[in-house]
Design a protein around this motif. Structure first.
Motif, mmCIF file in Angstrom:
data_model
loop_
_atom_site.group_PDB
_atom_site.id
_atom_site.type_symbol
_atom_site.label_atom_id
_atom_site.label_comp_id
_atom_site.label_asym_id
_atom_site.label_seq_id
_atom_site.Cartn_x
_atom_site.Cartn_y
_atom_site.Cartn_z
ATOM 1 N N ALA A 25 44.651 36.249 46.035
ATOM 2 C CA ALA A 25 43.331 35.623 46.181
ATOM 3 C C ALA A 25 42.231 36.677 46.115
ATOM 4 N N ALA A 26 42.450 37.819 46.773
ATOM 5 C CA ALA A 26 41.455 38.889 46.741
ATOM 6 C C ALA A 26 41.277 39.412 45.315
ATOM 7 N N LEU A 27 42.375 39.483 44.569
ATOM 8 C CA LEU A 27 42.307 39.943 43.180
ATOM 9 C C LEU A 27 41.479 38.975 42.336
ATOM 10 N N VAL A 28 41.701 37.674 42.529
ATOM 11 C CA VAL A 28 40.934 36.669 41.786
ATOM 12 C C VAL A 28 39.450 36.778 42.111
ATOM 13 N N VAL A 29 39.134 36.946 43.392
ATOM 14 C CA VAL A 29 37.734 37.090 43.794
ATOM 15 C C VAL A 29 37.099 38.286 43.100
ATOM 16 N N VAL A 110 31.971 38.013 54.426
ATOM 17 C CA VAL A 110 32.451 38.553 53.153
ATOM 18 C C VAL A 110 31.799 37.830 51.978
ATOM 19 N N ALA A 111 31.704 36.496 52.069
ATOM 20 C CA ALA A 111 31.082 35.721 50.992
ATOM 21 C C ALA A 111 29.619 36.115 50.808
ATOM 22 N N THR A 112 28.916 36.316 51.907
ATOM 23 C CA THR A 112 27.503 36.700 51.827
ATOM 24 C C THR A 112 27.346 38.088 51.209
ATOM 25 N N LEU A 113 28.216 39.014 51.632
ATOM 26 C CA LEU A 113 28.165 40.363 51.060
ATOM 27 C C LEU A 113 28.438 40.336 49.564
ATOM 28 N N LEU A 114 29.447 39.556 49.162
ATOM 29 C CA LEU A 114 29.782 39.468 47.745
ATOM 30 C C LEU A 114 28.644 38.870 46.925
ATOM 31 N N HIS A 134 29.798 27.758 51.281
ATOM 32 C CA HIS A 134 30.197 26.467 51.845
ATOM 33 C C HIS A 134 31.697 26.235 51.648
ATOM 34 N N THR A 135 32.162 26.483 50.417
ATOM 35 C CA THR A 135 33.583 26.281 50.121
ATOM 36 C C THR A 135 34.443 27.258 50.904
ATOM 37 N N ALA A 136 33.991 28.501 51.003
ATOM 38 C CA ALA A 136 34.752 29.508 51.740
ATOM 39 C C ALA A 136 34.886 29.110 53.216
ATOM 40 N N ASP A 189 32.183 29.597 41.015
ATOM 41 C CA ASP A 189 31.716 29.991 42.351
ATOM 42 C C ASP A 189 32.599 29.358 43.422
ATOM 43 N N VAL A 190 32.949 28.104 43.186
ATOM 44 C CA VAL A 190 33.794 27.370 44.128
ATOM 45 C C VAL A 190 35.174 28.020 44.217
ATOM 46 N N LEU A 191 35.737 28.374 43.054
ATOM 47 C CA LEU A 191 37.037 29.035 43.043
ATOM 48 C C LEU A 191 36.966 30.365 43.788
ATOM 49 N N GLY A 192 35.879 31.092 43.585
ATOM 50 C CA GLY A 192 35.710 32.353 44.291
ATOM 51 C C GLY A 192 35.618 32.166 45.796
ATOM 52 N N GLY A 193 34.908 31.127 46.227
ATOM 53 C CA GLY A 193 34.805 30.844 47.657
ATOM 54 C C GLY A 193 36.141 30.441 48.248
#
Length: 228
Positions: A25-29, A110-114, A134-136, A189-193
């Motif tokens: 998951a981290a790799l995908v992000v 983490v989402a906010t930093l990214l 939101h999704t995260a 974006d949703v997938l990333g979250g």
């Protein structure tokens, strides 16, 4: 006080599977973040799924999307966290209560930093979009609840992982649909979250258990010294 450590929030039966899933998951992000860094338009995948607009869903589904969206807003998220923490404390699961707060904070942080690192925007005006916070958050909370249910009911590896993944898919899919339908995020974006939550929660749960175990050991050592 019995001196016995509280139940772990990361079930041992799932450790062997959650680690690789979190790493993937981290790799995908990271890959998506690199691909869409600095972009302000939907990518090919986003256009194939749906062209983001502010009116891509109408009544009555728009009201459903708005209700889901509220659960990711500060007021709605705080309500969910308070309810979850209260439930954990009523069940005498202090570690679980800590995980709810720490897991939500870690995932959203983490989402906010990214978002600021990647710099992808939607609809102009500097609206940072990758990944979907939101999704995260909603996925993270669902995964936490699934982890706690796995430990409480003693589910095995297959049943536990099925529950965790099902919870993540349902929660992430529902909130992700709402975000895309309302034009707040691109599909990627949703997938990333979603992947942000899958990467952050296992790591946070492991850390909560390690710190809690260390504190229990320190308290046990202090009691032994007092008896001397």
């Amino acid at each position: 006080m019995t001196g016995r450590p509280a139940p772990a929030v990361l079930p041992r039966s799932l450790c062997g599977w959650l680690g690789p899933i979190a790493a993937l998951a981290a790799l995908v992000v990271g890959v998506l973040g690199v691909l869409y860094a600095g972009h302000s338009e939907p990518g090919r995948v986003d256009r194939w799924i749906v062209q983001p607009t502010a009116d891509s869903v109408g009544p009555p589904w728009r009201r459903v999307a708005l209700a889901l969206d509220f659960l990711g807003e500060p007021a709605g998220a705080a309500t969910l966290i308070v309810a979850a923490v209260t439930g954990c404390l009523l069940l005498r699961r202090p570690r679980a209560a800590v995980l709810v707060v720490a897991g939500a904070a870690m995932t959203v942080g983490v989402a906010t930093l990214l978002k600021h690192l990647v710099g992808r925007t939607i609809h102009g005006d500097g609206n940072l979009s990758y990944p979907s916070g939101h999704t995260a958050f909603f996925t993270a909370l669902a995964v936490i609840v699934a982890l706690l249910a796995t430990g409480r009911f003693g589910l095995g590896r297959t049943a536990g992982m099925s529950l965790v993944l099902a919870a993540a898919l349902v929660a992430g899919g529902a909130m992700g649909w709402a975000q895309v339908a309302l034009g707040a995020h691109y599909s990627t974006d949703v997938l990333g979250g979603w992947c942000t939550a899958l990467a952050a929660i296992p790591a946070t749960a492991w850390l909560v258990d390690r710190v809690a175990d260390w504190l229990v050991d320190r308290m046990a050592d202090a009691r032994r010294r007092d008896r001397r």
